[in-house]
Design an enzyme around this catalytic site. Structure first.
Site, mmCIF file in Angstrom:
data_model
loop_
_atom_site.group_PDB
_atom_site.id
_atom_site.type_symbol
_atom_site.label_atom_id
_atom_site.label_comp_id
_atom_site.label_asym_id
_atom_site.label_seq_id
_atom_site.Cartn_x
_atom_site.Cartn_y
_atom_site.Cartn_z
ATOM 1 N N PHE A 181 0.850 -1.198 0.000
ATOM 2 C CA PHE A 181 0.000 0.000 0.000
ATOM 3 C C PHE A 181 0.880 1.240 0.000
ATOM 4 C CE2 PHE A 181 -2.493 3.413 1.919
ATOM 5 C CZ PHE A 181 -3.615 3.374 1.098
ATOM 6 N N LYS A 196 2.714 9.684 8.304
ATOM 7 C CA LYS A 196 2.006 9.219 9.504
ATOM 8 C C LYS A 196 2.624 9.754 10.817
ATOM 9 C CE LYS A 196 -0.852 5.575 7.786
ATOM 10 N NZ LYS A 196 -0.561 4.718 6.638
ATOM 11 N N ASP A 238 9.029 2.648 1.317
ATOM 12 C CA ASP A 238 7.887 3.387 1.830
ATOM 13 C C ASP A 238 7.804 3.116 3.331
ATOM 14 O OD1 ASP A 238 5.441 4.216 2.728
ATOM 15 O OD2 ASP A 238 4.319 3.492 0.990
HETATM 16 C C1 LIG Z 1 -0.881 5.125 5.172
HETATM 17 C C2 LIG Z 1 0.123 4.745 4.168
HETATM 18 C C3 LIG Z 1 0.304 5.504 2.989
HETATM 19 C C4 LIG Z 1 -0.591 6.656 2.617
HETATM 20 O O1 LIG Z 1 -0.440 7.743 3.470
HETATM 21 P P1 LIG Z 1 -1.521 8.938 3.399
HETATM 22 O O2 LIG Z 1 -1.007 9.922 4.405
HETATM 23 O O3 LIG Z 1 -2.841 8.346 3.726
HETATM 24 O O4 LIG Z 1 -1.496 9.462 2.023
HETATM 25 C C5 LIG Z 1 1.328 5.147 2.138
HETATM 26 N N1 LIG Z 1 2.122 4.099 2.408
HETATM 27 C C6 LIG Z 1 1.979 3.350 3.516
HETATM 28 C C7 LIG Z 1 2.927 2.228 3.761
HETATM 29 C C8 LIG Z 1 0.973 3.634 4.426
HETATM 30 O O5 LIG Z 1 0.807 2.865 5.505
#
Ligand SMILES: *Cc1c(COP(=O)(O)O)cnc(C)c1O
Length: 403
Positions: free
Chosen positions: A136, A250, A221
Protein backbone atom coordinates in the site's frame (compact mmCIF):
# COMPACT_ATOMS: atom_id res chain seq x y z
CA UNK A 1 -27.61 21.15 15.06
CA UNK A 2 -27.37 17.44 15.95
CA UNK A 3 -23.77 16.43 15.32
CA UNK A 4 -23.93 12.68 15.05
CA UNK A 5 -23.28 9.76 12.72
CA UNK A 6 -26.49 10.55 10.81
CA UNK A 7 -25.04 13.89 9.84
CA UNK A 8 -22.11 12.06 8.26
CA UNK A 9 -24.46 10.34 5.84
CA UNK A 10 -26.19 13.63 5.11
CA UNK A 11 -23.15 15.78 4.35
CA UNK A 12 -20.12 13.58 3.66
CA UNK A 13 -19.03 11.85 0.48
CA UNK A 14 -19.68 8.16 1.18
CA UNK A 15 -16.10 6.92 0.60
CA UNK A 16 -15.75 6.06 4.31
CA UNK A 17 -17.98 4.12 6.66
CA UNK A 18 -16.92 5.35 10.10
CA UNK A 19 -18.01 3.91 13.42
CA UNK A 20 -21.02 5.39 15.22
CA UNK A 21 -18.66 6.52 17.98
CA UNK A 22 -17.60 10.16 17.72
CA UNK A 23 -14.57 10.86 19.92
CA UNK A 24 -14.23 14.39 21.23
CA UNK A 25 -11.19 14.30 23.52
CA UNK A 26 -8.00 12.34 23.99
CA UNK A 27 -5.15 12.25 26.47
CA UNK A 28 -2.24 9.83 26.15
CA UNK A 29 -3.73 6.57 24.87
CA UNK A 30 -7.17 7.24 26.29
CA UNK A 31 -10.04 8.77 24.33
CA UNK A 32 -13.56 9.89 25.27
CA UNK A 33 -16.57 10.08 22.99
CA UNK A 34 -19.56 12.45 22.88
CA UNK A 35 -21.27 10.48 25.66
CA UNK A 36 -18.22 10.50 27.91
CA UNK A 37 -17.54 6.80 27.24
CA UNK A 38 -13.85 5.99 27.61
CA UNK A 39 -11.72 4.03 25.13
CA UNK A 40 -8.17 2.75 25.29
CA UNK A 41 -6.55 3.62 21.99
CA UNK A 42 -4.61 0.72 20.43
CA UNK A 43 -5.18 2.22 16.96
CA UNK A 44 -3.27 5.48 17.29
CA UNK A 45 -5.07 7.03 14.33
CA UNK A 46 -3.60 4.25 12.12
CA UNK A 47 -0.01 4.49 13.33
CA UNK A 48 -0.06 8.29 13.33
CA UNK A 49 -0.38 9.33 16.98
CA UNK A 50 3.11 8.18 17.95
CA UNK A 51 2.95 10.18 21.17
CA UNK A 52 -0.69 9.55 21.91
CA UNK A 53 -3.17 12.40 22.18
CA UNK A 54 -2.28 15.91 23.32
CA UNK A 55 1.32 15.13 24.26
CA UNK A 56 2.66 18.25 25.98
CA UNK A 57 5.68 18.52 23.64
CA UNK A 58 3.37 18.61 20.61
CA UNK A 59 0.81 20.91 22.19
CA UNK A 60 3.58 23.33 23.16
CA UNK A 61 5.15 23.26 19.71
CA UNK A 62 1.76 23.87 18.10
CA UNK A 63 0.91 26.75 20.44
CA UNK A 64 4.32 28.37 20.16
CA UNK A 65 4.50 28.19 16.40
CA UNK A 66 0.80 29.05 16.14
CA UNK A 67 1.50 32.41 17.69
CA UNK A 68 4.50 33.07 15.44
CA UNK A 69 3.99 32.06 11.81
CA UNK A 70 1.72 29.51 10.14
CA UNK A 71 2.38 29.59 6.46
CA UNK A 72 4.52 31.24 3.83
CA UNK A 73 4.53 29.00 0.72
CA UNK A 74 7.77 27.80 -0.80
CA UNK A 75 8.54 31.23 -2.21
CA UNK A 76 10.33 31.56 1.13
CA UNK A 77 11.86 28.92 3.34
CA UNK A 78 11.35 28.80 7.11
CA UNK A 79 13.21 27.87 10.27
CA UNK A 80 11.14 24.85 11.42
CA UNK A 81 11.44 23.19 7.98
CA UNK A 82 15.19 23.70 7.86
CA UNK A 83 15.66 22.41 11.41
CA UNK A 84 13.52 19.35 10.78
CA UNK A 85 15.30 18.57 7.51
CA UNK A 86 18.66 18.85 9.26
CA UNK A 87 17.53 16.44 11.97
CA UNK A 88 16.10 13.94 9.46
CA UNK A 89 19.31 13.94 7.45
CA UNK A 90 21.52 13.70 10.56
CA UNK A 91 19.56 10.68 11.76
CA UNK A 92 19.39 8.72 8.47
CA UNK A 93 21.30 7.83 5.30
CA UNK A 94 19.68 10.77 3.56
CA UNK A 95 21.26 14.07 2.65
CA UNK A 96 18.26 15.88 1.20
CA UNK A 97 14.60 16.25 2.14
CA UNK A 98 11.43 17.16 0.24
CA UNK A 99 8.38 17.99 2.37
CA UNK A 100 4.83 17.02 1.48
CA UNK A 101 1.58 16.83 3.43
CA UNK A 102 0.81 13.11 3.45
CA UNK A 103 2.22 9.69 2.76
CA UNK A 104 0.75 9.49 -0.71
CA UNK A 105 2.29 12.82 -1.64
CA UNK A 106 5.70 11.78 -0.33
CA UNK A 107 5.43 8.61 -2.43
CA UNK A 108 4.22 10.56 -5.47
CA UNK A 109 7.36 12.69 -5.18
CA UNK A 110 9.53 9.57 -4.81
CA UNK A 111 8.07 7.95 -7.93
CA UNK A 112 8.32 11.11 -10.02
CA UNK A 113 11.91 11.58 -8.90
CA UNK A 114 12.78 7.98 -9.77
CA UNK A 115 11.31 8.38 -13.26
CA UNK A 116 13.19 11.64 -13.80
CA UNK A 117 16.45 10.23 -12.45
CA UNK A 118 16.20 7.27 -14.84
CA UNK A 119 15.35 9.51 -17.81
CA UNK A 120 18.22 11.89 -17.13
CA UNK A 121 20.79 9.13 -16.59
CA UNK A 122 19.71 6.24 -18.79
CA UNK A 123 17.19 7.48 -21.37
CA UNK A 124 13.49 7.18 -22.11
CA UNK A 125 13.14 3.37 -21.95
CA UNK A 126 13.96 2.99 -18.27
CA UNK A 127 10.46 3.49 -16.87
CA UNK A 128 9.41 0.20 -15.28
CA UNK A 129 8.32 0.47 -11.67
CA UNK A 130 8.05 -2.78 -9.74
CA UNK A 131 6.14 -3.10 -6.49
CA UNK A 132 4.52 -5.86 -4.48
CA UNK A 133 1.14 -7.50 -4.21
CA UNK A 134 -0.71 -6.39 -1.05
CA UNK A 135 1.57 -3.34 -0.80
CA UNK A 136 0.00 0.00 0.00
CA UNK A 137 1.41 3.35 -1.04
CA UNK A 138 -1.48 5.82 -0.88
CA UNK A 139 -4.45 6.91 -2.95
CA UNK A 140 -3.22 9.36 -5.57
CA UNK A 141 -3.60 7.76 -8.98
CA UNK A 142 0.11 7.06 -9.40
CA UNK A 143 0.63 5.71 -5.87
CA UNK A 144 -2.55 3.64 -5.80
CA UNK A 145 -1.56 2.07 -9.10
CA UNK A 146 1.84 1.20 -7.67
CA UNK A 147 0.01 -0.27 -4.67
CA UNK A 148 -0.60 -3.99 -4.80
CA UNK A 149 -4.39 -4.14 -4.88
CA UNK A 150 -5.78 -3.56 -8.35
CA UNK A 151 -9.29 -3.10 -6.93
CA UNK A 152 -8.20 0.25 -5.47
CA UNK A 153 -6.95 1.62 -8.80
CA UNK A 154 -9.57 0.08 -11.13
CA UNK A 155 -12.40 2.18 -12.46
CA UNK A 156 -10.73 5.55 -12.83
CA UNK A 157 -9.76 5.42 -16.49
CA UNK A 158 -6.32 4.82 -17.98
CA UNK A 159 -3.73 4.09 -15.31
CA UNK A 160 -0.17 5.37 -15.15
CA UNK A 161 1.78 2.88 -17.24
CA UNK A 162 4.70 0.48 -16.86
CA UNK A 163 3.97 -0.61 -13.32
CA UNK A 164 4.42 -4.31 -12.49
CA UNK A 165 3.62 -6.29 -9.35
CA UNK A 166 5.11 -9.47 -7.94
CA UNK A 167 4.63 -11.30 -4.65
CA UNK A 168 6.40 -9.92 -1.58
CA UNK A 169 9.21 -12.19 -0.42
CA UNK A 170 9.42 -13.84 -3.87
CA UNK A 171 12.92 -12.90 -4.94
CA UNK A 172 12.91 -15.24 -7.94
CA UNK A 173 9.78 -13.57 -9.35
CA UNK A 174 11.37 -10.17 -8.96
CA UNK A 175 14.58 -11.30 -10.59
CA UNK A 176 12.62 -12.75 -13.51
CA UNK A 177 10.89 -9.49 -14.43
CA UNK A 178 13.67 -7.06 -13.59
CA UNK A 179 15.86 -5.69 -16.35
CA UNK A 180 17.92 -2.66 -17.23
CA UNK A 181 14.61 -0.98 -18.06
CA UNK A 182 13.59 -1.17 -14.42
CA UNK A 183 13.50 2.35 -13.04
CA UNK A 184 12.66 1.62 -9.42
CA UNK A 185 11.43 -0.96 -6.94
CA UNK A 186 9.07 0.39 -4.30
CA UNK A 187 8.36 -1.59 -1.13
CA UNK A 188 7.34 -1.31 2.48
CA UNK A 189 10.07 -2.72 4.75
CA UNK A 190 7.19 -4.39 6.62
CA UNK A 191 3.84 -4.50 4.86
CA UNK A 192 1.24 -2.75 7.00
CA UNK A 193 -2.16 -2.53 5.32
CA UNK A 194 -1.45 -5.80 3.50
CA UNK A 195 -1.50 -7.82 6.74
CA UNK A 196 1.67 -7.06 8.79
CA UNK A 197 4.04 -9.08 6.64
CA UNK A 198 7.78 -8.88 7.30
CA UNK A 199 10.36 -9.35 4.57
CA UNK A 200 12.81 -12.17 4.96
CA UNK A 201 16.40 -11.13 5.38
CA UNK A 202 17.31 -12.89 2.16
CA UNK A 203 14.54 -11.09 0.27
CA UNK A 204 15.32 -7.56 1.35
CA UNK A 205 19.06 -8.04 0.76
CA UNK A 206 18.28 -9.62 -2.60
CA UNK A 207 16.07 -6.71 -3.66
CA UNK A 208 18.90 -4.31 -2.86
CA UNK A 209 21.35 -6.40 -4.88
CA UNK A 210 19.01 -6.61 -7.89
CA UNK A 211 18.47 -2.84 -7.82
CA UNK A 212 22.23 -2.34 -7.82
CA UNK A 213 22.68 -4.79 -10.67
CA UNK A 214 20.12 -3.04 -12.88
CA UNK A 215 20.76 0.57 -11.80
CA UNK A 216 17.27 0.79 -10.39
CA UNK A 217 16.42 2.91 -7.37
CA UNK A 218 15.20 1.19 -4.24
CA UNK A 219 12.37 3.14 -2.61
CA UNK A 220 11.36 2.22 0.93
CA UNK A 221 7.89 3.39 1.83
CA UNK A 222 8.28 3.94 5.57
CA UNK A 223 5.07 5.90 5.90
CA UNK A 224 3.76 3.37 8.43
CA UNK A 225 7.02 1.88 9.75
CA UNK A 226 8.92 5.13 10.22
CA UNK A 227 9.57 7.33 13.25
CA UNK A 228 10.07 4.65 15.88
CA UNK A 229 7.13 2.39 15.05
CA UNK A 230 9.24 -0.78 14.78
CA UNK A 231 11.60 0.13 17.62
CA UNK A 232 14.21 1.50 15.23
CA UNK A 233 13.94 5.12 14.16
CA UNK A 234 13.37 3.79 10.63
CA UNK A 235 12.79 0.13 9.83
CA UNK A 236 15.61 0.05 7.26
CA UNK A 237 18.06 0.53 10.11
CA UNK A 238 16.89 -2.72 11.69
CA UNK A 239 17.14 -4.55 8.37
CA UNK A 240 20.63 -3.31 7.54
CA UNK A 241 19.53 -2.49 4.01
CA UNK A 242 19.69 1.11 2.91
CA UNK A 243 17.27 2.41 0.27
CA UNK A 244 17.99 5.18 -2.23
CA UNK A 245 14.79 7.01 -1.42
CA UNK A 246 12.74 6.77 1.79
CA UNK A 247 9.31 8.19 2.41
CA UNK A 248 7.92 9.04 5.83
CA UNK A 249 4.62 10.51 7.01
CA UNK A 250 2.01 9.22 9.50
CA UNK A 251 3.96 9.34 12.82
CA UNK A 252 6.23 12.10 11.54
CA UNK A 253 3.73 14.76 12.56
CA UNK A 254 2.28 12.85 15.52
CA UNK A 255 -1.18 13.80 14.24
CA UNK A 256 -0.39 16.97 12.32
CA UNK A 257 -0.42 16.32 8.55
CA UNK A 258 3.08 16.15 7.07
CA UNK A 259 5.07 13.83 4.84
CA UNK A 260 8.63 13.79 3.61
CA UNK A 261 10.79 12.17 0.98
CA UNK A 262 14.41 11.56 1.91
CA UNK A 263 17.21 10.81 -0.50
CA UNK A 264 20.84 11.40 -1.40
CA UNK A 265 22.31 14.58 -2.87
CA UNK A 266 23.08 12.81 -6.14
CA UNK A 267 19.51 11.61 -6.68
CA UNK A 268 17.89 14.76 -5.30
CA UNK A 269 19.71 16.84 -7.91
CA UNK A 270 17.22 15.58 -10.51
CA UNK A 271 14.28 17.39 -8.94
CA UNK A 272 15.47 20.71 -10.30
CA UNK A 273 13.76 24.04 -9.71
CA UNK A 274 10.20 23.87 -11.00
CA UNK A 275 10.01 20.08 -11.52
CA UNK A 276 7.80 19.38 -8.51
CA UNK A 277 6.21 21.19 -5.60
CA UNK A 278 3.45 21.71 -3.08
CA UNK A 279 1.82 24.84 -1.65
CA UNK A 280 1.68 23.55 1.91
CA UNK A 281 4.67 21.19 1.85
CA UNK A 282 7.19 22.16 4.53
CA UNK A 283 4.87 24.68 6.11
CA UNK A 284 6.22 26.09 9.41
CA UNK A 285 3.32 24.95 11.56
CA UNK A 286 3.53 21.31 10.40
CA UNK A 287 7.33 21.27 10.61
CA UNK A 288 7.38 22.76 14.11
CA UNK A 289 5.07 20.03 15.39
CA UNK A 290 6.98 17.34 13.49
CA UNK A 291 10.26 18.58 14.90
CA UNK A 292 8.89 18.20 18.43
CA UNK A 293 7.56 14.72 17.61
CA UNK A 294 10.83 13.69 16.03
CA UNK A 295 12.93 14.99 18.94
CA UNK A 296 10.73 13.17 21.42
CA UNK A 297 10.67 9.84 19.59
CA UNK A 298 14.33 9.81 18.56
CA UNK A 299 15.65 8.96 22.02
CA UNK A 300 16.92 5.68 23.45
CA UNK A 301 14.21 5.88 26.09
CA UNK A 302 11.29 5.93 23.65
CA UNK A 303 12.81 3.50 21.12
CA UNK A 304 13.72 0.96 23.81
CA UNK A 305 10.29 1.50 25.33
CA UNK A 306 8.72 0.38 22.05
CA UNK A 307 10.50 -2.98 22.32
CA UNK A 308 9.40 -3.44 25.94
CA UNK A 309 5.79 -2.53 25.18
CA UNK A 310 5.85 -4.93 22.23
CA UNK A 311 6.73 -7.76 24.62
CA UNK A 312 3.97 -6.78 27.02
CA UNK A 313 1.34 -6.71 24.26
CA UNK A 314 2.59 -9.94 22.69
CA UNK A 315 2.46 -11.72 26.05
CA UNK A 316 -1.07 -10.42 26.65
CA UNK A 317 -2.27 -11.55 23.23
CA UNK A 318 -0.69 -14.98 23.70
CA UNK A 319 -2.45 -15.34 27.05
CA UNK A 320 -5.77 -14.45 25.42
CA UNK A 321 -5.04 -16.98 22.71
CA UNK A 322 -4.28 -19.68 25.29
CA UNK A 323 -7.81 -19.18 26.61
CA UNK A 324 -9.76 -18.74 23.41
CA UNK A 325 -7.68 -20.22 20.55
CA UNK A 326 -8.40 -17.53 17.96
CA UNK A 327 -4.98 -16.62 16.53
CA UNK A 328 -2.55 -18.66 14.50
CA UNK A 329 0.27 -16.17 15.05
CA UNK A 330 1.17 -12.76 16.49
CA UNK A 331 3.42 -11.01 13.99
CA UNK A 332 4.99 -7.69 13.22
CA UNK A 333 7.66 -5.62 14.94
CA UNK A 334 7.68 -3.03 17.68
CA UNK A 335 4.25 -1.47 17.97
CA UNK A 336 3.10 -2.50 14.52
CA UNK A 337 1.54 -5.81 15.50
CA UNK A 338 -0.91 -8.16 13.87
CA UNK A 339 -2.92 -10.93 15.52
CA UNK A 340 -3.57 -13.35 12.67
CA UNK A 341 -6.93 -15.10 12.94
CA UNK A 342 -6.78 -18.87 12.75
CA UNK A 343 -8.72 -21.00 10.27
CA UNK A 344 -11.89 -20.93 12.35
CA UNK A 345 -12.09 -17.12 12.48
CA UNK A 346 -10.68 -16.32 9.04
CA UNK A 347 -12.37 -13.37 7.35
CA UNK A 348 -13.75 -12.05 10.65
CA UNK A 349 -11.26 -9.33 11.62
CA UNK A 350 -13.99 -6.66 11.49
CA UNK A 351 -16.04 -8.54 14.08
CA UNK A 352 -13.11 -8.27 16.49
CA UNK A 353 -12.83 -4.56 15.81
CA UNK A 354 -16.53 -3.94 16.39
CA UNK A 355 -16.48 -6.01 19.58
CA UNK A 356 -13.38 -4.10 20.76
CA UNK A 357 -15.21 -0.79 20.32
CA UNK A 358 -18.13 -2.15 22.29
CA UNK A 359 -15.83 -3.01 25.19
CA UNK A 360 -13.99 0.32 25.21
CA UNK A 361 -11.01 -0.40 22.99
CA UNK A 362 -9.98 1.11 19.66
CA UNK A 363 -8.22 -1.43 17.43
CA UNK A 364 -7.64 -1.81 13.68
CA UNK A 365 -7.70 -4.47 11.03
CA UNK A 366 -5.19 -5.22 8.26
CA UNK A 367 -7.30 -7.04 5.73
CA UNK A 368 -10.01 -9.48 6.75
CA UNK A 369 -7.76 -11.96 8.60
CA UNK A 370 -5.61 -9.77 10.82
CA UNK A 371 -6.42 -7.60 13.85
CA UNK A 372 -3.88 -4.79 13.89
CA UNK A 373 -2.54 -2.79 16.83
CA UNK A 374 -0.58 0.43 16.35
CA UNK A 375 -0.81 2.26 19.67
CA UNK A 376 1.11 5.29 20.85
CA UNK A 377 4.84 4.58 21.23
CA UNK A 378 4.63 5.99 24.76
CA UNK A 379 1.43 4.25 25.82
CA UNK A 380 1.61 3.54 29.57
CA UNK A 381 1.88 -0.03 30.83
CA UNK A 382 -1.33 0.62 32.73
CA UNK A 383 -3.16 1.50 29.51
CA UNK A 384 -1.71 -1.58 27.82
CA UNK A 385 -2.94 -3.86 30.61
CA UNK A 386 -6.38 -2.24 30.61
CA UNK A 387 -6.58 -2.35 26.80
CA UNK A 388 -5.69 -6.05 26.77
CA UNK A 389 -8.34 -6.77 29.42
CA UNK A 390 -10.91 -5.07 27.21
CA UNK A 391 -9.67 -6.93 24.16
CA UNK A 392 -10.06 -10.19 26.05
CA UNK A 393 -13.74 -9.33 26.65
CA UNK A 394 -14.13 -8.54 22.95
CA UNK A 395 -12.55 -11.85 21.96
CA UNK A 396 -14.75 -13.73 24.43
CA UNK A 397 -17.79 -12.13 22.84
CA UNK A 398 -16.80 -12.97 19.27
CA UNK A 399 -16.06 -16.56 20.33
CA UNK A 400 -19.39 -16.84 22.20
CA UNK A 401 -21.30 -15.50 19.19
CA UNK A 402 -19.67 -18.12 17.03
CA UNK A 403 -21.26 -20.76 19.30
C1 LIG B 1 -0.88 5.12 5.17
C2 LIG B 1 0.12 4.75 4.17
C3 LIG B 1 0.30 5.50 2.99
C4 LIG B 1 -0.59 6.66 2.62
O1 LIG B 1 -0.44 7.74 3.47
P1 LIG B 1 -1.52 8.94 3.40
O2 LIG B 1 -1.01 9.92 4.40
O3 LIG B 1 -2.84 8.35 3.73
O4 LIG B 1 -1.50 9.46 2.02
C5 LIG B 1 1.33 5.15 2.14
N1 LIG B 1 2.12 4.10 2.41
C6 LIG B 1 1.98 3.35 3.52
C7 LIG B 1 2.93 2.23 3.76
C8 LIG B 1 0.97 3.63 4.43
O5 LIG B 1 0.81 2.86 5.51
Amino acid sequence: MQVNRELFNAVMVPNYNPSDIIPVKGLGATVWDQNGTEYIDFAGGIAVNCLGHCHPALVNALKEQGEKLWHLSNVMTNEPALRLAKKLTDATFAEKVYFANSGAEANEAALKLARRFALDNYGADKTQIISFNKGFHGRTFFTVTVGGQAAYSDGFGPKPADITHVDYNDLAALEAIMSDNTCAVMMEPLQGEGGIIAPTNEFVKGVRALCDKHNALLIFDEVQTGVGRTGDLYAYQGLNVTPDILTTAKALGGGFPIGAMLTTTEIAAHLKVGTHGSTYGGNPLACAVAEAAFDTVNTAEVLNGVKQKEQLIRAGLMAINDKFDVFSEIRGKGLLLGAVLNERFKGQSRDFLVASNKHGLMSLVAGTDVVRFTPSLVISDKEIVEGLARFEKAVAEVVANKG
